[in-house]
Scaffold this motif. Structure first.
Motif, PDB file in Angstrom:
ATOM      1  N   ARG A  90      68.569 -29.113  71.105  1.00  0.00           N
ATOM      2  CA  ARG A  90      67.670 -29.834  72.013  1.00  0.00           C
ATOM      3  C   ARG A  90      66.230 -29.654  71.533  1.00  0.00           C
ATOM      4  O   ARG A  90      65.816 -28.534  71.233  1.00  0.00           O
ATOM      5  CB  ARG A  90      67.817 -29.269  73.429  1.00  0.00           C
ATOM      6  CG  ARG A  90      67.202 -30.137  74.506  1.00  0.00           C
ATOM      7  CD  ARG A  90      67.954 -29.957  75.822  1.00  0.00           C
ATOM      8  NE  ARG A  90      67.779 -28.628  76.386  1.00  0.00           N
ATOM      9  CZ  ARG A  90      66.774 -28.281  77.208  1.00  0.00           C
ATOM     10  NH1 ARG A  90      65.862 -29.175  77.549  1.00  0.00           N
ATOM     11  NH2 ARG A  90      66.688 -27.064  77.709  1.00  0.00           N
TER      12      ARG A  90
ATOM     13  N   GLU B  24      69.784 -33.499  65.254  1.00  0.00           N
ATOM     14  CA  GLU B  24      71.017 -34.222  65.569  1.00  0.00           C
ATOM     15  C   GLU B  24      72.203 -33.546  64.863  1.00  0.00           C
ATOM     16  O   GLU B  24      73.240 -33.285  65.447  1.00  0.00           O
ATOM     17  CB  GLU B  24      70.870 -35.676  65.113  1.00  0.00           C
ATOM     18  CG  GLU B  24      72.118 -36.485  65.300  1.00  0.00           C
ATOM     19  CD  GLU B  24      71.896 -37.668  66.226  1.00  0.00           C
ATOM     20  OE1 GLU B  24      70.950 -37.613  67.031  1.00  0.00           O
ATOM     21  OE2 GLU B  24      72.667 -38.621  66.147  1.00  0.00           O
ATOM     22  N   LYS B  25      71.970 -33.254  63.590  1.00  0.00           N
ATOM     23  CA  LYS B  25      73.009 -32.619  62.773  1.00  0.00           C
ATOM     24  C   LYS B  25      73.350 -31.236  63.353  1.00  0.00           C
ATOM     25  O   LYS B  25      74.509 -30.852  63.438  1.00  0.00           O
ATOM     26  CB  LYS B  25      72.482 -32.497  61.335  1.00  0.00           C
ATOM     27  CG  LYS B  25      73.536 -32.135  60.297  1.00  0.00           C
ATOM     28  CD  LYS B  25      72.905 -31.992  58.906  1.00  0.00           C
ATOM     29  CE  LYS B  25      72.103 -30.708  58.812  1.00  0.00           C
ATOM     30  NZ  LYS B  25      71.335 -30.545  57.581  1.00  0.00           N
ATOM     31  N   GLN B  26      72.323 -30.527  63.766  1.00  0.00           N
ATOM     32  CA  GLN B  26      72.518 -29.167  64.273  1.00  0.00           C
ATOM     33  C   GLN B  26      72.880 -29.139  65.762  1.00  0.00           C
ATOM     34  O   GLN B  26      73.129 -28.067  66.305  1.00  0.00           O
ATOM     35  CB  GLN B  26      71.230 -28.341  64.060  1.00  0.00           C
ATOM     36  CG  GLN B  26      70.898 -28.067  62.602  1.00  0.00           C
ATOM     37  CD  GLN B  26      71.764 -26.967  62.016  1.00  0.00           C
ATOM     38  OE1 GLN B  26      72.563 -26.338  62.710  1.00  0.00           O
ATOM     39  NE2 GLN B  26      71.627 -26.722  60.714  1.00  0.00           N
ATOM     40  N   LYS B  27      72.830 -30.302  66.402  1.00  0.00           N
ATOM     41  CA  LYS B  27      73.120 -30.430  67.835  1.00  0.00           C
ATOM     42  C   LYS B  27      72.234 -29.514  68.673  1.00  0.00           C
ATOM     43  O   LYS B  27      72.704 -28.692  69.465  1.00  0.00           O
ATOM     44  CB  LYS B  27      74.599 -30.136  68.122  1.00  0.00           C
ATOM     45  CG  LYS B  27      75.526 -31.163  67.490  1.00  0.00           C
ATOM     46  CD  LYS B  27      76.976 -30.903  67.879  1.00  0.00           C
ATOM     47  CE  LYS B  27      77.912 -31.894  67.245  1.00  0.00           C
ATOM     48  NZ  LYS B  27      77.891 -31.864  65.754  1.00  0.00           N
TER      49      LYS B  27
END
Lengths: 445, 417
Positions: free
Chosen positions: B261, B256-259
């Protein structure tokens, strides 16, 4: 905590004055006498009756198995569960050690095997040595102590091993670090030699004892020969009092062992794994050795590269007494669908397939007078499946050993919440006692 | 002759000569994406599904296959294997799974797939038509490739060389082999150090991306970071092994932090993270369902019931065999899940339609639908049942031989006098 919470399941088990059990409306797969829809009556731990129509004895506990399948308890001819150690690898001949001395009745694998319908297992020493340790046959009587696991009266065994495993420690081609502590043998030639040397010694030892016994019978006063715990089990092999279960893969080494056995006048009871057995099925059948194999394992090492899932079927067709084994606490839980694979690969019939995990391994272990089929007088070791046991979708519902329910899926499911609660309580207790524990653990480094 | 007749004659000649056009008649067709049709016909033209229905007219010249008593399904997809990149487990030189180094996103498993591997015919004989070849080792292990199980070269086999990037997400490991146990605090420090390394690596990849866009005179191509670009852009998912709740939580927070998939794999004890997986629509590749329970006191059927639990929670998943020798048992993994509560249709979809979706190829395979490649297995029964035989197999509409090393040895030694 010496026992896992699962032991609670077995707490209610008693044999004393158990009422007869009637399992009725089941599809009964006897394995040796066809299949029928009817009932099996269990009395005093034995199968008292198995027929389409039965009289329900007074006071009997009746289990309605409508639409379900009852088969004999599954027998795994090659397992290492319930053992605290497997390999004594320091010596190439380690016949002085035995699994019997390291049986662990608390191994959760026993319960998991039960939940897969296994009631009897041949617990083998590992395959690190040409002649390995002694083996023990157990029933998966979860909740009993080590002595309670043993299959009373079953013939003791000994493990032999050929090929890559026993020669691994003698191979001089590993990385530098592994070249230390080389142990003979390092080739298949050496494996044969180790076995021949051991039996040459065993024969001489046997002769010394015979001489002594003969002299004693003549009334002579003699000093008995020094007991040799390594050679004693081999003498038992020579005298047909202990079965040889030999780990093997390639056709050449299988043939070698059969010829060595011929030379010294003993029999190989079972060839284990025997993945290239299909190449020498004729010779195996002629020797009278049984074969206990995997259904479809292959390619994990070179000696398994010619393994084929048709192995069991070819050997059956060529007259070998074949069983399927697991050698794994995981696979052990689904030997029924492993058997089904022999119908897919090689076209065995339903009965032939079921025989591979019931009556055939029973014969191989010479316990077929007690287990391996649903017949009057045999031990009431039974598995109830919700669907045909050769179906991918079949689930074990109940498992009986000696007429006692050792696994009951409904009970297992209903007791999970309680077990979870108990576990939490124990963890809480552990947390509270933790600081004190720390103090006790402080010791000089 | 009129032009239309000419065209038909030409087409007939064309299809008669091609080996990837045919009509199966009178079979039960299970498209998976739609309900099964009894006594149906399936038309394949030029390797693709052209029509499915009760009545389908065969263009003149197209080969007709009698499907009486047979069932047609889409070929199965194994979502995690070492097929083609490992031949004999114990023999190092036959393995191309683990490269040296910790960060190697530029490696592509697909180009090391040996099309002559004896495993390929063995596996596809059980109805598996495509498999993910997954590299391993280090932190970023390399690109996992989706391979069709037929072709003269790896190039012909490749469906998607960069179907995913395999990441071994750092874990807190206290148990170590052969050195024994490490204290938790030490294991946690080690974990945090490796996580920091990973973050730094991604940061460098992002700077590389910025630099590339800027395109200054000093810009130099870096194959490592070049391979990270599609990942940063969300075009290629990260396949991340995360077994327990704690690891899944950490991986999700990190992604999530690193965006980035994610596709999670080898999930065993997701616990409270199931809702999160559903909410974030993160698909899961399940490890062998026929595995032992992870912990001593887990229910005996923990691995069997896991797929049903995921299903009930609304998490999408596919099955993987995580090896090569047992890839052929993929359908039985699904069957075990069905026995323990997964609806049958879901079981079938998790070896066909769902993996196709997860690996981004659902327009090409995974079901029998017009326009998709005709990757088909023709069976004499339910493909999840052990006893069922695969009678014919088609990959891209071309009939594939079901013979293998195993059937050859079988025939040879059955005939030994």
């Amino acid at each position: 905590m010496t026992k896992l919470p699962w032991a609670a399941l077995a707490a209610g088990i008693t044999l004393a004055a158990a009422p007869p059990i009637v399992i009725q409306n089941a599809r009964v797969l006897t394995v040796t006498r066809g299949a029928f829809t009817g009932a099996v009556i269990v009395k005093d731990g034995k199968i008292a009756e198995a027929a389409e129509k039965v009289m329900i004895p007074p006071g009997a506990r009746v289990i309605d198995a409508g639409g379900q399948y009852l088969m004999p308890g599954i027998i795994d001819c090659h397992s290492h569960i319930a053992a605290d150690s497997i390999n004594e690898g320091a010596a190439s001949v380690s016949s002085m050690v035995g699994i019997e001395d390291v049986l662990n009745p608390d191994d959760i694998s026993i319960y998991r095997a039960l939940a897969g319908g296994v009631t009897t297992a041949n617990i083998l020493h590992g395959s690190a040595n040409s002649i390995g340790g002694k083996c023990t046959v157990i029933k998966t009587r979860w909740g009993k102590d080590a002595d309670g696991l043993k299959f009373e009266g079953a013939m003791p065994g000994i493990k032999f091993a050929l090929g890559e495993n026993p020669k691994r420690q003698g191979m001089d081609d590993g990385p530098a670090g592994s070249r230390r502590n080389l142990r003979y043998p390092g080739t298949r030639m050496g494996v044969e030699d180790v076995i021949r040397e051991a039996f040459t010694e065993a024969k001489a030892y046997q002769a010394r004892w015979k001489e002594y016994e003969a002299g004693k019978a003549r009334g002579e006063t003699l000093i008995p020969p020094r007991r040799d715990l390594k050679l004693e089990p081999l003498v038992e092999v020579l005298e047909g009092k202990r079965f040889v279960h030999a780990h093997c893969y390639r056709a050449d080494e299988i043939l070698m062992l059969l010829r060595v056995a011929d030379e010294f006048g003993f029999k190989i009871r079972t060839l284990q794994h025997v993945l290239e057995g299909y190449k020498v099925a004729r010779e195996i059948a002629a020797h009278g050795a049984g074969a206990s194999t995997f259904s479809d394992w292959w390619s994990y090492k070179v000696e398994a590269y010619d393994a084929i899932p048709y192995n069991a079927a070819i050997m059956v067709r060529k007259g070998v007494l074949v069983s399927l084994n697991s050698d794994s606490g995981e696979l052990m839980r689904r030997l029924n669908t492993e058997a089904a694979k022999t119908m897919k690969y090689g076209g065995l019939t339903e009965t032939e397939a079921l025989s591979l995990i019931t009556i055939n391994p029973a014969k191989q272990l010479k316990i077929d007078d007690r287990v391996g089929s649903i017949e009057v007088g045999k031990d009431a070791d039974l598995v109830l499946f919700d669907k045909h046991p050769l179906s991918s979708y079949a689930k074990v519902q109940k498992v009986f050993i000696d007429g006692v329910v050792y696994f009951d899926r409904d009970k297992d499911l209903s007791e999970r919440r309680l077990l979870e609660l108990n576990k939490r309580k124990l963890l809480e207790k552990e947390k509270q006692s933790a600081p004190q524990q720390k103090k006790q653990d402080r010791r000089p480094q | 002759m009129k032009p239309v007749a000419l065209w038909i004659a030409a087409a007939a000649a064309l299809y008669a000569a091609s080996d990837d056009s045919f009509l199966i008649r009178g079979a039960a067709v299970y498209p998976v994406a739609a309900p099964g049709i009894e006594n149906a016909s399936l038309l394949v033209l030029d390797g693709r599904v052209a029509e499915v229905g009760a009545k389908v007219a065969a263009p003149r010249g197209v080969r007709v296959i009698d499907g009486k008593g047979l069932r047609v399904y889409p070929g199965m997809i194994d979502s995690a294997t070492e097929v083609g990149i490992s031949e004999i487990g114990a023999v190092g030189v036959t393995n191309d799974v683990r490269e040296l180094g910790d960060f190697k996103p530029q490696l592509r498993a697909g180009i090391a797939v040996n099309p002559s591997s004896e495993h390929i015919p063995v596996i596809r004989a059980n109805g598996i038509t495509a498999a993910m070849a997954i590299p391993d080792g280090g932190v970023i292990a390399g690109q996992a490739s989706l391979m069709r199980l037929d072709g003269w070269t790896w190039e012909e086999m490749a469906v998607k060389l960069d179907a995913a990037l395999h990441l071994n997400f750092p874990t807190i490991t206290t148990r170590r082999f052969p050195a024994g146990a490490a204290p938790f605090s030490e294991a946690k420090r080690d974990y945090e150090r490796r996580l920091k390394q990973l973050d730094e690596y991604l940061e460098q990849a992002r700077r590389y991306r910025t630099a590339k866009k800027a395109g200054g005179p000093d810009f130099r191509t870096d194959l490592h970071f070049e391979a990270m670009l599609p990942v940063l852009e969300g075009k290629v998912p990260l396949m991340v092994s995360a077994v327990r709740e704690r690891e899944i939580k950490a991986a999700l927070e990190w992604a999530e932090k690193q965006k980035l998939r994610l596709v999670l794999s080898e999930v065993r004890k997701p616990g409270a993270m199931l809702a999160e997986l559903k909410a974030k629509q993160i698909p899961v590749i399940l490890g062998p369902t026929q595995d032992l329970p992870l912990d001593h006191d887990d229910p005996y059927d923990a691995a069997f019931t896991l797929p049903a639990e995921l299903y009930k929670a609304g998490v999408k998943f596919a099955f993987g065999s995580f090896g090569n020798q047992f890839s052929r048992n993929l359908p039985y993994q699904a069957a075990t899940a069905v026995a323990f509560g997964l609806p049958y249709d879901e079981g079938l979809k998790s070896v066909t339609l769902y993996p196709a979706g997860i690996w981004g190829v659902s327009a090409e395979m995974g079901s029998i639908e017009k326009g998709k490649w005709a990757d088909l297995m023709v069976t004499d029964g339910d493909p999840l049942e052990v006893r069922t035989q695969v009678r014919r197999l088609f990959i891209k509409g071309k009939e594939v031989d079901l013979e293998s090393k195993h059937t050859r040895l079988y025939k040879r030694y059955l005939a030994r006098p």
